[in-house]
Write a protein that holds these residues in place. Sequence first.
Motif, mmCIF file in Angstrom:
data_model
loop_
_atom_site.group_PDB
_atom_site.id
_atom_site.type_symbol
_atom_site.label_atom_id
_atom_site.label_comp_id
_atom_site.label_asym_id
_atom_site.label_seq_id
_atom_site.Cartn_x
_atom_site.Cartn_y
_atom_site.Cartn_z
ATOM 1 N N VAL A 45 1.132 -1.123 0.265
ATOM 2 C CA VAL A 45 0.170 -0.150 0.126
ATOM 3 C C VAL A 45 1.299 1.480 -0.628
ATOM 4 O O VAL A 45 2.086 1.392 0.416
ATOM 5 N N GLU A 46 0.223 2.097 -0.320
ATOM 6 C CA GLU A 46 1.038 3.653 -0.699
ATOM 7 C C GLU A 46 1.090 4.917 -1.080
ATOM 8 O O GLU A 46 0.215 4.764 -1.634
ATOM 9 N N LEU A 47 0.593 5.768 -0.788
ATOM 10 C CA LEU A 47 0.709 7.483 -1.275
ATOM 11 C C LEU A 47 1.048 7.355 -2.377
ATOM 12 O O LEU A 47 2.304 7.284 -2.872
ATOM 13 N N VAL A 48 -0.011 7.381 -3.148
ATOM 14 C CA VAL A 48 0.675 7.779 -4.400
ATOM 15 C C VAL A 48 0.014 9.895 -5.110
ATOM 16 O O VAL A 48 -0.932 10.304 -4.825
ATOM 17 N N VAL A 49 1.537 10.115 -5.479
ATOM 18 C CA VAL A 49 1.244 11.661 -5.687
ATOM 19 C C VAL A 49 0.907 11.253 -7.430
ATOM 20 O O VAL A 49 1.932 10.737 -8.511
ATOM 21 N N LEU A 50 0.061 12.970 -7.820
ATOM 22 C CA LEU A 50 -0.153 12.818 -9.362
ATOM 23 C C LEU A 50 0.783 14.192 -9.882
ATOM 24 O O LEU A 50 0.131 14.747 -9.160
ATOM 25 N N LEU A 51 1.305 14.611 -11.382
ATOM 26 C CA LEU A 51 2.045 15.906 -11.072
ATOM 27 C C LEU A 51 0.799 16.597 -11.486
ATOM 28 O O LEU A 51 0.787 16.118 -12.656
ATOM 29 N N ALA A 52 0.728 17.813 -11.782
ATOM 30 C CA ALA A 52 0.076 18.556 -12.745
ATOM 31 C C ALA A 52 1.163 19.373 -13.191
ATOM 32 O O ALA A 52 1.076 19.807 -14.956
ATOM 33 N N ARG A 53 2.782 19.677 -12.784
ATOM 34 C CA ARG A 53 3.366 20.863 -13.763
ATOM 35 C C ARG A 53 5.179 19.426 -13.221
ATOM 36 O O ARG A 53 4.818 18.838 -12.526
ATOM 37 N N GLY A 54 5.919 19.412 -14.040
ATOM 38 C CA GLY A 54 7.182 19.086 -13.897
ATOM 39 C C GLY A 54 8.425 20.222 -13.775
ATOM 40 O O GLY A 54 8.325 21.038 -13.760
ATOM 41 N N GLY A 55 9.443 19.274 -14.311
ATOM 42 C CA GLY A 55 10.901 20.215 -13.588
ATOM 43 C C GLY A 55 11.959 19.225 -13.892
ATOM 44 O O GLY A 55 11.442 18.184 -13.660
ATOM 45 N N ARG A 56 12.629 19.929 -13.615
ATOM 46 C CA ARG A 56 14.193 18.484 -13.694
ATOM 47 C C ARG A 56 15.295 19.890 -12.770
ATOM 48 O O ARG A 56 15.244 21.360 -12.537
ATOM 49 N N SER A 57 15.827 19.070 -11.880
ATOM 50 C CA SER A 57 16.605 19.582 -11.108
ATOM 51 C C SER A 57 15.829 20.365 -10.265
ATOM 52 O O SER A 57 16.462 22.183 -9.604
ATOM 53 N N THR A 114 6.624 2.044 0.603
ATOM 54 C CA THR A 114 5.291 1.144 1.641
ATOM 55 C C THR A 114 5.581 0.858 2.643
ATOM 56 O O THR A 114 6.812 0.686 3.323
ATOM 57 N N PRO A 115 4.660 1.185 3.536
ATOM 58 C CA PRO A 115 5.612 0.646 5.422
ATOM 59 C C PRO A 115 5.439 -1.002 5.247
ATOM 60 O O PRO A 115 5.477 -1.952 4.232
ATOM 61 N N ALA A 116 6.247 -1.515 6.891
ATOM 62 C CA ALA A 116 6.185 -2.645 7.159
ATOM 63 C C ALA A 116 5.235 -3.657 6.783
ATOM 64 O O ALA A 116 3.967 -3.364 6.910
ATOM 65 N N GLY A 117 5.284 -5.265 7.012
ATOM 66 C CA GLY A 117 4.398 -6.064 6.659
ATOM 67 C C GLY A 117 3.970 -6.182 5.359
ATOM 68 O O GLY A 117 2.376 -6.914 5.567
#
Length: 225
Positions: free
Chosen positions: A77-89, A197-200
């Motif tokens: 299980v994980e928190l999912v992040v979706l990007l509206a804008r990107g970038g480099r460095s 993901t956390p343990a388990g």
Amino acid sequence: MSADLRWTPPEVLDQDGRAYALRHVWCVGRNYAEHAREMGVDPSRSTPVFFSKPAQAVIQSGIVTYPERTEDLHHEVELVVLLARGGRSLAAADWPERIWGYAVGVDLTRRDLQAKFKQAGQPWELSKGFDESAPVGSIVPAERWQPRSDCMIRLSVNGESRQHARLGEMIWSVAELLERLSHEVQLNSGDVVFTGTPAGVASLQRGDRVQAEIEGLPVLEFDVT
């Protein structure tokens, strides 16, 4: 070009039914100390391990098909992040305003194949990037929800608790992960990041019902068929 050769980016939906076109899926391993330990790694000496899945692996469905050629399918299980804008460095402070939304997701892993590939010194992409290997829940726009350190992340199978932790237990925060990843690749709108993901983590069987949740986000539920 004939119509049947055209490729349409896969999409996921937010709470309001708005579509988000997917470009690329990035995942990070060992971002919770206890999970790093259960995988045999010292978290104090670990750095983020990034890998990817194809965008087509992301699904919003109440059914996940148990993949062929494996007898040890694991849930993460994980928190999912979706990007509206990107970038480099970019610095960590630059990333929160570039996030489109958040969801709860499950990174499915063919653990027996992964171990076999690792032992042979071969790439283990097929153990992670197979069809339906990244189910996600409905997305909540970033203006409505932000991850807090006290938010609980949980996963249960057939009503039995398997994984539970607080988001504050992540070794690298969302912004720190995006900073590190952006030094490796150019991130863009449509990119999705599974944040660890956390343990388990444990095996799933055919017929199992999975429930994954993070406080404040829509619950993700699916049956393994």
